[in-house]
Design a protein around this motif. Structure first.
Motif, PDB file in Angstrom:
ATOM      1  N   LYS A  93      21.016 -11.352  42.354  1.00  9.32           N
ATOM      2  CA  LYS A  93      20.217 -12.190  43.261  1.00  9.32           C
ATOM      3  C   LYS A  93      19.188 -12.962  42.438  1.00  9.32           C
ATOM      4  O   LYS A  93      18.406 -12.379  41.693  1.00  9.32           O
ATOM      5  N   ARG A 100      17.903 -16.303  43.854  1.00 10.65           N
ATOM      6  CA  ARG A 100      17.255 -17.323  44.682  1.00 10.65           C
ATOM      7  C   ARG A 100      16.460 -16.648  45.794  1.00 10.65           C
ATOM      8  O   ARG A 100      17.005 -15.830  46.548  1.00 10.65           O
ATOM      9  N   PRO A 101      15.177 -16.964  45.923  1.00  7.78           N
ATOM     10  CA  PRO A 101      14.356 -16.355  46.970  1.00  7.78           C
ATOM     11  C   PRO A 101      14.888 -16.689  48.366  1.00  7.78           C
ATOM     12  O   PRO A 101      15.333 -17.810  48.623  1.00  7.78           O
ATOM     13  N   ASP A 102      14.808 -15.728  49.264  1.00  8.19           N
ATOM     14  CA  ASP A 102      15.271 -15.934  50.640  1.00  8.19           C
ATOM     15  C   ASP A 102      14.509 -17.060  51.322  1.00  8.19           C
ATOM     16  O   ASP A 102      15.091 -17.865  52.060  1.00  8.19           O
ATOM     17  N   GLN A 103      13.189 -17.126  51.093  1.00  7.80           N
ATOM     18  CA  GLN A 103      12.382 -18.165  51.738  1.00  7.80           C
ATOM     19  C   GLN A 103      12.795 -19.553  51.267  1.00  7.80           C
ATOM     20  O   GLN A 103      12.871 -20.497  52.062  1.00  7.80           O
ATOM     21  N   GLU A 104      13.076 -19.685  49.999  1.00  6.09           N
ATOM     22  CA  GLU A 104      13.535 -20.965  49.452  1.00  6.09           C
ATOM     23  C   GLU A 104      14.824 -21.404  50.115  1.00  6.09           C
ATOM     24  O   GLU A 104      14.967 -22.561  50.536  1.00  6.09           O
ATOM     25  N   GLN A 105      15.777 -20.503  50.240  1.00  3.65           N
ATOM     26  CA  GLN A 105      17.046 -20.838  50.868  1.00  3.65           C
ATOM     27  C   GLN A 105      16.848 -21.226  52.332  1.00  3.65           C
ATOM     28  O   GLN A 105      17.458 -22.194  52.815  1.00  3.65           O
ATOM     29  N   ALA A 106      15.994 -20.497  53.033  1.00  5.37           N
ATOM     30  CA  ALA A 106      15.752 -20.792  54.448  1.00  5.37           C
ATOM     31  C   ALA A 106      15.104 -22.159  54.623  1.00  5.37           C
ATOM     32  O   ALA A 106      15.460 -22.921  55.539  1.00  5.37           O
ATOM     33  N   GLU A 158      28.408 -13.244  43.100  1.00  2.00           N
ATOM     34  CA  GLU A 158      27.606 -12.048  43.368  1.00  2.00           C
ATOM     35  C   GLU A 158      28.120 -10.827  42.606  1.00  2.00           C
ATOM     36  O   GLU A 158      27.394  -9.848  42.417  1.00  2.00           O
ATOM     37  N   TRP A 168      23.932 -24.625  49.092  1.00  2.00           N
ATOM     38  CA  TRP A 168      23.779 -23.457  49.954  1.00  2.00           C
ATOM     39  C   TRP A 168      24.404 -22.209  49.353  1.00  2.00           C
ATOM     40  O   TRP A 168      23.882 -21.114  49.503  1.00  2.00           O
TER      41      TRP A 168
END
Length: 333
Positions: A258, A260-266, A253, A245
């Motif tokens: 950045k 990792r795509p936000d959608q992938e993490q979600a 950071e 996670w």
């Protein structure tokens, strides 16, 4: 327990799997908060999101079996039975830690628990664990060693060399690859050809790819490999697909950007292992939601107490800097 016996996942043991995953989750969340406050020395690499791999694998072991770990090793140690108090003290660099504050986050050892080392060197634990299995084989013991490593380490020469020797000598070692989606900041598809689970096939080592977010799937795969190893049939390879996670390390950071795509993490967070397993136990009538909440409260309190324990522990004396680093000289008869 001797031989190839594997304890069944009774309701009590199923509840313990949930408890241990919650314990790791709350411990790592506390470390994230402490790091942001500047209260922890050095870097930390958190295990959040991967709890099912450590817990599932270690639940298939006996107390006298061994593990080697990685730079992201807190979860493995807690799953193997490490004390939260002594873990937290080590991370704070205090003398009541497992290595008297000298190992820190990435170099923790407890021979009493069968933990023969986390390791800041990527892939560094693989040959160590293979050597552990060789020792058991030579001494006629039926112990096994589980070697945890990441997808990045699967490309190291030490991995192939260790598998080769383990196959030739039929060593009781289980290679558990935690494929968490990234080697530091690079996805495996840019670095790794084929399935990691298939890399032992030319050597005759059976490999299996499992859902690393399913603690029962990890347990069952490990239990089968353990039975095989205890029967003298040699090593196995398990690739557990999971997802971390947080970043490669806390504070990345500031320099990593950045990646990792936000959608992938979600999507991966929606498949998170603790909530999924807790819901499964409720559905199967093993526990109630109230019992789950009580376990969570108990483990959260235990983590808070571990911080208090660590802060009360003294810092190491500078005069002890070289103690416990080398084997004693002149004591052998």
């Amino acid at each position: 327990m001797t031989g190839s016996e594997v304890l069944p996942l009774t309701p009590g043991r199923q509840t313990d799997l949930l408890r241990r995953m919650i314990r790791i989750r709350r411990f790592e969340e506390k470390l994230a908060a402490l790091f942001k406050r500047g209260q922890l020395p050095g870097f930390v690499h958190l295990y959040l999101g991967e709890e099912a791999v450590a817990v599932g694998a270690c639940a298939a072991l006996r107390a006298d079996d061994r593990i080697t770990s990685t730079h992201r090793g807190h979860g493995h140690l807690i799953a193997k039975g490490a004390s939260l108090d002594r873990m937290m003290a080590e991370l704070f660099g205090r003398v009541d830690g497992y290595c008297r504050g000298k190992g820190g986050s990435m170099h923790i050892v407890s021979f009493d628990l069968g933990i023969i080392g986390t390791n800041g060197i990527v892939g560094g634990g693989i040959p160590i664990g293979t050597g552990s299995a060789w020792g058991d084989n030579q001494l006629g013991r039926d112990n096994v060693t589980v070697v945890f490593f990441g997808d990045g380490a699967s490309n190291h020469g030490a991995f192939f060399e260790s598998m080769n020797l383990a196959a030739i000598w039929k060593l009781p070692v289980i290679f558990v690859c935690e494929n968490n989606g990234y080697s530091e900041w690079t996805p495996p598809e840019k670095l790794t050809a084929g399935r990691i689970a298939d890399r032992g096939t030319p050597m005759g080592i059976p490999g299996v790819q499992v859902d690393g977010n399913d603690v029962v799937a990890v347990h069952d795969a490990t239990a089968s490999a353990v039975a095989r190893a205890r029967a003298g049939e040699g090593p196995s390879l398990i690739e557990a697909r999971t997802y971390r996670w947080h970043g490669h390390n806390e504070g990345e950071e500031a320099f990593a950007g950045k990646y990792r795509p936000d959608q992938e993490q979600a999507e991966w967070r929606a498949r998170e292992p603790v909530a999924a397993y807790g819901a499964r136990l409720i559905r199967d009538g093993v526990i109630t939601r109230e019992e789950w909440d009580a376990i969570d409260a108990e483990e959260t309190d235990a983590v808070d107490r571990s911080v208090e324990f660590a802060l009360k522990s003294p810092l190491p004396d500078p005069d002890e800097a070289l103690l416990d680093l080398f084997a004693p000289i002149g004591e052998a008869k």
